[in-house]
Design a protein around this motif. Structure first.
Motif, PDB file in Angstrom:
ATOM      1  N   SER A 205      23.112  60.700  23.442  1.00  0.00           N
ATOM      2  CA  SER A 205      22.975  59.551  24.571  1.00  0.00           C
ATOM      3  C   SER A 205      21.960  58.934  24.626  1.00  0.00           C
ATOM      4  O   SER A 205      21.880  57.004  24.243  1.00  0.00           O
ATOM      5  N   LEU A 206      20.853  58.758  23.932  1.00  0.00           N
ATOM      6  CA  LEU A 206      19.864  58.153  22.866  1.00  0.00           C
ATOM      7  C   LEU A 206      19.886  57.241  22.101  1.00  0.00           C
ATOM      8  O   LEU A 206      19.783  56.497  21.542  1.00  0.00           O
ATOM      9  N   ILE A 207      20.498  57.966  21.296  1.00  0.00           N
ATOM     10  CA  ILE A 207      21.576  57.459  19.556  1.00  0.00           C
ATOM     11  C   ILE A 207      22.628  56.349  19.900  1.00  0.00           C
ATOM     12  O   ILE A 207      21.708  55.452  19.215  1.00  0.00           O
ATOM     13  N   GLN A 208      22.811  57.009  20.823  1.00  0.00           N
ATOM     14  CA  GLN A 208      24.167  55.645  21.557  1.00  0.00           C
ATOM     15  C   GLN A 208      23.890  54.618  21.317  1.00  0.00           C
ATOM     16  O   GLN A 208      24.145  53.959  22.002  1.00  0.00           O
ATOM     17  N   ARG A 212      18.544  50.441  17.955  1.00  0.00           N
ATOM     18  CA  ARG A 212      18.245  49.921  17.344  1.00  0.00           C
ATOM     19  C   ARG A 212      17.090  50.067  16.354  1.00  0.00           C
ATOM     20  O   ARG A 212      15.882  50.197  15.898  1.00  0.00           O
ATOM     21  N   LEU A 213      16.788  51.565  17.155  1.00  0.00           N
ATOM     22  CA  LEU A 213      15.396  52.377  16.722  1.00  0.00           C
ATOM     23  C   LEU A 213      15.217  51.899  14.960  1.00  0.00           C
ATOM     24  O   LEU A 213      16.119  52.442  14.336  1.00  0.00           O
ATOM     25  N   GLU A 214      13.706  52.186  15.302  1.00  0.00           N
ATOM     26  CA  GLU A 214      13.128  51.696  13.536  1.00  0.00           C
ATOM     27  C   GLU A 214      12.363  53.555  13.095  1.00  0.00           C
ATOM     28  O   GLU A 214      12.103  53.930  11.996  1.00  0.00           O
ATOM     29  N   GLN A 215      11.555  54.371  14.607  1.00  0.00           N
ATOM     30  CA  GLN A 215      11.168  55.402  14.099  1.00  0.00           C
ATOM     31  C   GLN A 215      11.053  56.451  15.353  1.00  0.00           C
ATOM     32  O   GLN A 215      10.983  55.581  17.035  1.00  0.00           O
ATOM     33  N   LEU A 216      12.250  57.778  15.150  1.00  0.00           N
ATOM     34  CA  LEU A 216      12.135  58.763  15.761  1.00  0.00           C
ATOM     35  C   LEU A 216      10.830  59.709  16.149  1.00  0.00           C
ATOM     36  O   LEU A 216      11.991  60.519  15.114  1.00  0.00           O
ATOM     37  N   ASN A 233      24.426  57.015  12.335  1.00  0.00           N
ATOM     38  CA  ASN A 233      25.079  54.999  12.236  1.00  0.00           C
ATOM     39  C   ASN A 233      23.874  54.430  12.421  1.00  0.00           C
ATOM     40  O   ASN A 233      23.636  52.710  12.272  1.00  0.00           O
ATOM     41  N   LEU A 234      22.541  55.016  12.882  1.00  0.00           N
ATOM     42  CA  LEU A 234      20.791  54.145  13.117  1.00  0.00           C
ATOM     43  C   LEU A 234      20.639  53.373  11.533  1.00  0.00           C
ATOM     44  O   LEU A 234      20.011  54.430  11.727  1.00  0.00           O
ATOM     45  N   PRO A 259      19.040  53.394   4.166  1.00  0.00           N
ATOM     46  CA  PRO A 259      18.476  52.405   3.820  1.00  0.00           C
ATOM     47  C   PRO A 259      17.070  51.837   3.293  1.00  0.00           C
ATOM     48  O   PRO A 259      16.990  51.742   2.931  1.00  0.00           O
ATOM     49  N   ASN A 260      17.155  52.489   5.096  1.00  0.00           N
ATOM     50  CA  ASN A 260      15.119  51.779   4.665  1.00  0.00           C
ATOM     51  C   ASN A 260      14.108  52.743   5.771  1.00  0.00           C
ATOM     52  O   ASN A 260      13.182  52.446   5.378  1.00  0.00           O
TER      53      ASN A 260
END
Length: 416
Positions: A205-208, A212-216, A233-234, A259-260
Motif C-alpha cells: 500500500s505504501l508503494i502504491q 514519488r518516494l526517493e528514499q526508502l 514502479n518507483l 534510473p536514479n
C-alpha cells in the motif's frame, strides 16, 4: 480657441494627470504592501501541542548514540515564539509548524498513541531519530500527518521502537523519504533481533500510494516476505535499503533498471536469489551496491566496471561464479569498500604492478575464499589507506610480503 479656453484645457489636462499619477502611486503602494513577506508568529494551539509533546519525555544522556547529541527541547519556553525554538521551522507566510527535527535530542519515554504531535497537520518533515522510545510502538495517528514529505524514525541499539508498523503509514501519499531503520545488534552472540515488523500488505500500500518516494530505508525491519515487484514502479528512487529484513524469493530484476538509484542495499537477507544483469552498468549514479550474505548467483557482468561513482561494493557470501581479473576493480576509482569473500569466484591478477596514481582509496578489502592463486599482487602494497584486509582461505604462495608491515593504517590482516 481663445486664450482663456486654451488655458482652461491645459489646466484640466494637468488636473487629470495629477489624479492619474496619484492613483498609480497609491496602486504601487498597495501592490508593494501586498507582496511584502510578513513573518507570522507560531499559532498558540501549535505551541501548546509542542509543549505537551515535550512534557511527555525526560532528558537522558543515554537516550542518544550520537556523540554530538544535545537536548533541543530545552529552548522550548512558553513565553517565546515557537518558530524560534531549536528544531522547529515554521512557514513564513502562515506561521504553521512545517518541520520538526528532534534527532539525537536525548529524549527518553514512550510514544503516546494520542500525542498532541499528531495535531500538527501542516507538518512536512518529522525527524525523531536516535532517541529512546523505550520499545513503544509507532502510533497509528501518524497517518493524520498527510502533508509529510520526510519521516525519519530510525533508531539504533537498545533505543529502538518495536511492534508492528501501523497500516496508516501508507496513507502518507506525499512522502519523498521514509527511514524506519531499527535494530538491536548483539555481535558477541551473533544475533540480530528485529524489533519492528512491517506487513507486506502495508508495504504494498505504501508503494502504491507514495509514488514519488526517493528514499526508502527499512534496515532490520522484519518484512518476512518476497520483495513486491511494484517497487520497480518507483522511478524516483535514489536510495533503497532493505538490509536484514528477512526477505526471500527472487530479486526483482526491474530494480536494476531504476534510473536514479545511488544506493542499493539488500544485504543479509540470506534467501534472496537472482543474478546481476548486464544492464546494471546503466546505473551511472550508483555509489553503493550491497548484496552480501544472500543467494545471488551467476557471473559478475563486465558492465559493472563502468560504474565510475561506485564507492561501496559488497557481494560477499553469495554464489557468484566465473573467472575474474582482480585488477578490473582498479577501474573503479572511487571505490573504498570491496568485499568478494565466500563466493565461487576464481580471481586472478593480470599484472604484478600498476601505476599507483590510479589506485582507488580502498579501506576495506575482503577477498577470503576467492580461489586467488600465486603470490599476493604487489599493488596491494600501495593501498595505503587500508584498514582491513582478508586474503584467507585462498591458494596464495610464498612468504608473507614485507609490505604488509608498512601499512600503518592496517590493524588487521588475515592471510592464513
Amino acid at each position: 480657441m481663445t486664450m482663456m479656453g486654451l488655458l482652461h484645457s491645459v489646466a484640466l489636462a494637468i488636473h487629470f494627470l495629477l489624479l492619474f499619477s496619484s492613483s498609480l502611486f497609491t496602486n504601487c503602494l498597495t501592490l508593494n504592501d501586498s507582496t511584502t513577506t510578513h513573518h507570522h508568529e507560531c499559532h498558540q494551539h501549535e505551541s501548546n501541542a509542542l509543549l505537551s509533546f515535550k512534557q511527555s519525555f525526560i532528558i537522558s544522556k543515554s537516550a542518544s548514540y550520537n556523540t554530538f547529541s544535545y537536548p533541543k527541547t530545552v529552548s522550548w519556553i512558553p513565553t517565546t515564539d515557537c518558530c524560534s525554538w531549536n528544531g522547529i521551522e515554521c512557514d513564513e507566510l502562515t506561521g504553521h509548524v512545517i518541520s520538526i527535527d528532534l534527532s539525537s535530542s536525548l529524549l527518553y519515554g514512550s510514544m503516546d498513541p494520542n500525542s498532541t504531535l499528531f495535531s500538527l497537520v501542516h507538518l512536512q518533515s518529522l525527524d525523531l531519530s536516535d532517541n529512546d522510545f523505550s520499545h513503544s510502538q509507532i502510533p497509528a495517528r501518524i497517518g493524520h500527518l498527510s502533508q509529510l514529505r520526510h519521516l525519519n524514525l530510525s533508531q539504533y541499539g537498545e533505543t529502538t521502537l518495536s511492534g508492528e508498523v501501523p497500516t496508516q503509514i501508507s496513507h502518507l501519499s506525499n512522502l519523498l523519504s521514509l527511514d524506519l531503520r531499527s535494530y538491536i545488534d548483539q555481535p558477541f552472540e551473533n544475533l540480530v533481533i528485529n524489533q519492528l515488523q512491517l506487513k507486506v500488505s502495508t508495504l504494498r500500500s505504501l508503494i502504491q500510494n507514495s509514488t514519488r518516494l526517493e528514499q526508502l530505508r527499512l534496515n532490520y525491519v522484519s518484512v518476512s516476505s518476497s520483495i513486491p515487484y511494484t517497487l520497480t514502479n518507483l522511478t524516483s528512487l535514489q536510495n533503497l535499503s532493505f538490509r536484514n529484513c528477512e526477505l526471500c524469493g527472487e530479486f526483482p530484476v526491474g530494480i536494476f533498471y531504476l534510473p536514479n538509484l545511488s544506493s542499493l542495499n539488500f544485504a543479509e537477507n540470506q534467501n534472496l536469489h537472482g543474478a546481476l544483469p548486464a544492464s546494471i552498468g546503466n546505473l551511472t549514479n550508483l555509489a553503493c551496491l550491497a548484496l552480501g550474505k544472500n543467494s545471488f548467483q551467476g557471473e559478475i557482468p563486465q558492465s559493472l566496471f563502468r560504474l565510475e561513482n561506485l564507492e561501496h561494493l559488497s557481494l560477499g557470501y553469495n554464489f557468484f561464479e566465473g573467472r575474474l581479473a582482480l585488477d578490473m576493480f582498479l577501474k573503479l576509482e572511487m571505490l573504498n569498500v570491496l568485499d568478494l569473500s565466500g563466493n565461487k569466484l576464481s580471481l586472478f591478477s593480470q599484472v604484478r604492478d600498476v601505476n599507483v596514481t590510479i589506485l582507488p582509496l580502498i579501506q576495506w578489502l575482503g577477498l577470503s575464499s576467492c580461489n586467488l592463486a600465486g603470490e599476493v599482487p604487489t599493488w596491494i602494497m600501495n593501498l595505503t589507506t587500508l584498514s582491513y584486509l582478508d586474503l584467507s582461505r585462498n591458494n596464495l604462495q610464498g612468504e608473507i610480503p614485507y609490505f604488509f608491515f608498512r601499512l600503518e593504517q592496517l590493524p588487521l590482516v588475515c592471510i592464513h
